[in-house]
Structures are given as C-alpha cells and as structure tokens.
Write a protein that holds these residues in place. Structure first.
Motif, mmCIF file in Angstrom:
data_model
loop_
_atom_site.group_PDB
_atom_site.id
_atom_site.type_symbol
_atom_site.label_atom_id
_atom_site.label_comp_id
_atom_site.label_asym_id
_atom_site.label_seq_id
_atom_site.Cartn_x
_atom_site.Cartn_y
_atom_site.Cartn_z
ATOM 1 N N GLU A 154 6.898 20.652 3.034
ATOM 2 C CA GLU A 154 8.154 20.867 2.312
ATOM 3 C C GLU A 154 9.324 21.036 3.276
ATOM 4 O O GLU A 154 10.458 20.677 2.955
ATOM 5 C CB GLU A 154 8.030 22.076 1.385
ATOM 6 C CG GLU A 154 7.117 21.825 0.214
ATOM 7 C CD GLU A 154 6.830 23.073 -0.600
ATOM 8 O OE1 GLU A 154 7.418 24.144 -0.308
ATOM 9 O OE2 GLU A 154 6.014 22.974 -1.528
ATOM 10 N N ALA A 155 9.049 21.580 4.463
ATOM 11 C CA ALA A 155 10.082 21.751 5.483
ATOM 12 C C ALA A 155 10.295 20.462 6.275
ATOM 13 O O ALA A 155 11.063 20.459 7.237
ATOM 14 C CB ALA A 155 9.690 22.889 6.418
ATOM 15 N N LYS A 156 9.598 19.409 5.887
ATOM 16 C CA LYS A 156 9.693 18.078 6.523
ATOM 17 C C LYS A 156 9.201 18.079 7.968
ATOM 18 O O LYS A 156 9.544 17.200 8.740
ATOM 19 C CB LYS A 156 11.131 17.536 6.477
ATOM 20 C CG LYS A 156 11.735 17.467 5.110
ATOM 21 C CD LYS A 156 11.066 16.443 4.265
ATOM 22 C CE LYS A 156 11.825 16.306 2.933
ATOM 23 N NZ LYS A 156 10.992 15.942 1.854
ATOM 24 N N ALA A 157 8.396 19.071 8.345
ATOM 25 C CA ALA A 157 7.831 19.104 9.694
ATOM 26 C C ALA A 157 6.539 18.305 9.770
ATOM 27 O O ALA A 157 6.153 17.855 10.844
ATOM 28 C CB ALA A 157 7.579 20.547 10.132
ATOM 29 N N LEU A 158 5.871 18.139 8.622
ATOM 30 C CA LEU A 158 4.619 17.387 8.574
ATOM 31 C C LEU A 158 4.731 16.261 7.563
ATOM 32 O O LEU A 158 5.420 16.379 6.549
ATOM 33 C CB LEU A 158 3.447 18.290 8.172
ATOM 34 C CG LEU A 158 3.068 19.418 9.108
ATOM 35 C CD1 LEU A 158 1.887 20.189 8.532
ATOM 36 C CD2 LEU A 158 2.738 18.909 10.492
ATOM 37 N N GLY A 159 3.992 15.182 7.854
ATOM 38 C CA GLY A 159 3.898 14.064 6.931
ATOM 39 C C GLY A 159 2.672 14.211 6.047
ATOM 40 O O GLY A 159 2.211 15.319 5.769
ATOM 41 N N ASP A 160 2.115 13.102 5.656
ATOM 42 C CA ASP A 160 0.941 13.092 4.791
ATOM 43 C C ASP A 160 -0.262 13.697 5.490
ATOM 44 O O ASP A 160 -0.406 13.623 6.716
ATOM 45 C CB ASP A 160 0.602 11.660 4.365
ATOM 46 C CG ASP A 160 1.681 11.069 3.477
ATOM 47 O OD1 ASP A 160 2.358 11.846 2.774
ATOM 48 O OD2 ASP A 160 1.844 9.835 3.498
ATOM 49 N N THR A 161 -1.148 14.272 4.691
ATOM 50 C CA THR A 161 -2.384 14.809 5.247
ATOM 51 C C THR A 161 -3.320 13.653 5.583
ATOM 52 O O THR A 161 -3.278 12.589 4.968
ATOM 53 C CB THR A 161 -3.077 15.762 4.252
ATOM 54 O OG1 THR A 161 -3.276 15.079 3.029
ATOM 55 C CG2 THR A 161 -2.256 17.014 4.022
ATOM 56 N N LEU A 162 -4.164 13.892 6.570
ATOM 57 C CA LEU A 162 -5.126 12.890 7.005
ATOM 58 C C LEU A 162 -6.467 13.154 6.362
ATOM 59 O O LEU A 162 -6.818 14.300 6.069
ATOM 60 C CB LEU A 162 -5.281 12.936 8.531
ATOM 61 C CG LEU A 162 -4.015 12.680 9.342
ATOM 62 C CD1 LEU A 162 -4.300 12.916 10.813
ATOM 63 C CD2 LEU A 162 -3.524 11.265 9.118
ATOM 64 N N ALA A 163 -7.230 12.106 6.180
ATOM 65 C CA ALA A 163 -8.581 12.256 5.646
ATOM 66 C C ALA A 163 -9.435 12.984 6.674
ATOM 67 O O ALA A 163 -9.253 12.832 7.885
ATOM 68 C CB ALA A 163 -9.186 10.889 5.343
ATOM 69 N N ILE B 6 0.054 14.685 10.162
ATOM 70 C CA ILE B 6 0.816 14.159 11.285
ATOM 71 C C ILE B 6 2.164 14.868 11.346
ATOM 72 O O ILE B 6 2.846 15.030 10.328
ATOM 73 C CB ILE B 6 1.025 12.639 11.145
ATOM 74 C CG1 ILE B 6 -0.338 11.937 11.190
ATOM 75 C CG2 ILE B 6 1.932 12.113 12.242
ATOM 76 C CD1 ILE B 6 -0.261 10.446 10.999
ATOM 77 N N VAL B 7 2.546 15.286 12.541
ATOM 78 C CA VAL B 7 3.825 15.968 12.750
ATOM 79 C C VAL B 7 4.949 14.937 12.701
ATOM 80 O O VAL B 7 4.882 13.899 13.359
ATOM 81 C CB VAL B 7 3.817 16.703 14.111
ATOM 82 C CG1 VAL B 7 5.171 17.328 14.393
ATOM 83 C CG2 VAL B 7 2.714 17.747 14.153
ATOM 84 N N THR B 8 5.996 15.228 11.909
ATOM 85 C CA THR B 8 7.142 14.328 11.798
ATOM 86 C C THR B 8 8.406 14.924 12.414
ATOM 87 O O THR B 8 9.362 14.202 12.678
ATOM 88 C CB THR B 8 7.428 13.986 10.328
ATOM 89 O OG1 THR B 8 7.642 15.199 9.606
ATOM 90 C CG2 THR B 8 6.268 13.225 9.716
ATOM 91 N N LYS B 9 8.431 16.247 12.621
ATOM 92 C CA LYS B 9 9.595 16.914 13.198
ATOM 93 C C LYS B 9 9.095 17.989 14.162
ATOM 94 O O LYS B 9 8.136 18.698 13.866
ATOM 95 C CB LYS B 9 10.426 17.548 12.084
ATOM 96 C CG LYS B 9 11.715 18.188 12.549
ATOM 97 C CD LYS B 9 12.580 18.608 11.379
ATOM 98 C CE LYS B 9 12.216 20.012 10.958
ATOM 99 N NZ LYS B 9 13.105 20.552 9.920
ATOM 100 N N ARG C 5 -0.246 26.662 4.134
ATOM 101 C CA ARG C 5 0.524 26.473 5.366
ATOM 102 C C ARG C 5 0.903 25.002 5.544
ATOM 103 O O ARG C 5 2.035 24.677 5.895
ATOM 104 C CB ARG C 5 -0.284 26.978 6.568
ATOM 105 C CG ARG C 5 0.388 26.793 7.898
ATOM 106 C CD ARG C 5 1.519 27.753 8.096
ATOM 107 N NE ARG C 5 2.084 27.584 9.440
ATOM 108 C CZ ARG C 5 3.349 27.781 9.731
ATOM 109 N NH1 ARG C 5 4.181 28.209 8.813
ATOM 110 N NH2 ARG C 5 3.791 27.590 10.947
ATOM 111 N N ILE C 6 -0.030 24.118 5.276
ATOM 112 C CA ILE C 6 0.235 22.677 5.383
ATOM 113 C C ILE C 6 1.322 22.282 4.379
ATOM 114 O O ILE C 6 2.274 21.580 4.727
ATOM 115 C CB ILE C 6 -1.049 21.853 5.133
ATOM 116 C CG1 ILE C 6 -2.128 22.170 6.183
ATOM 117 C CG2 ILE C 6 -0.749 20.364 5.074
ATOM 118 C CD1 ILE C 6 -1.877 21.605 7.544
ATOM 119 N N LYS C 7 1.203 22.749 3.139
ATOM 120 C CA LYS C 7 2.190 22.419 2.100
ATOM 121 C C LYS C 7 3.572 22.944 2.483
ATOM 122 O O LYS C 7 4.579 22.263 2.298
ATOM 123 C CB LYS C 7 1.772 22.997 0.741
ATOM 124 C CG LYS C 7 0.491 22.412 0.199
ATOM 125 C CD LYS C 7 0.672 20.985 -0.235
ATOM 126 C CE LYS C 7 -0.621 20.473 -0.846
ATOM 127 N NZ LYS C 7 -0.662 19.043 -0.955
#
Length: 86
Positions: free
Chosen positions: A37-46, A4-7, A31-33
């Motif tokens: 780390e850049a706070k652009a993404l939250g937790d990964t989804l199942a 999920i995108v957070t930023k 890429r996801i990690k």
C-alpha cells in the motif's frame, strides 16, 4: 511471503536497506500488504516449489574421474554401467 521491492526503504525490524529489484521476505502477510500500500513493494511472488525427490532421473550422474552415481544412490565406474567386463 516474498515480494519484489519497487521503492527504496529500510526495514524497521531488521534495519536492512532494500533497493528496487531486491526481494523482500516476511512471514507476516499484514506487513507485506502495508508495504504494498505504501508502494514500496510490488506483487507477491509464488513460493518456491518443493525440491524434487533425489534420484527421480533414470540417468546416472557423472561425478567425474570415471565415477557415476546411479538413481538408487550407488557409486560405480563407467565400465559397470555399460555392462562391460572388468
């Protein structure tokens, strides 16, 4: 993988703009990690569960107009399901 995108950010590969609440999908775990780390993404989804096999329901499916689809795939009239004559 999905997250999920957070930023708000623009993907450097696809040039797509993502806003908070969108779902970002990429096959490279690095890429996801990096984006997490850049706070652009939250937790990964199942991952999406695999689709259930067709016909796992014991009930006929109403197709409309008096026609039904049986679990074995046959299309019949309602009168044929009820066991009625005709």
């Amino acid at each position: 993988m999905k997250a999920i995108v957070t930023k708000e950010f623009r993907d450097k590969y696809t040039k797509v703009l993502y806003i908070p609440g969108d779902i970002y999908e990429h096959q490279d775990e690095k890429r996801i990690k990096f984006l997490q780390e850049a706070k652009a993404l939250g937790d990964t989804l199942a991952e999406d569960p695999p689709p259930s096999p067709k016909g796992d329901s014991a009930e006929p499916i109403n197709l409309g107009g008096g026609w039904y689809q049986l679990p074995d795939g046959r299309k019949v009239r309602k009168s044929e399901i009820d066991g009625g004559e005709g």
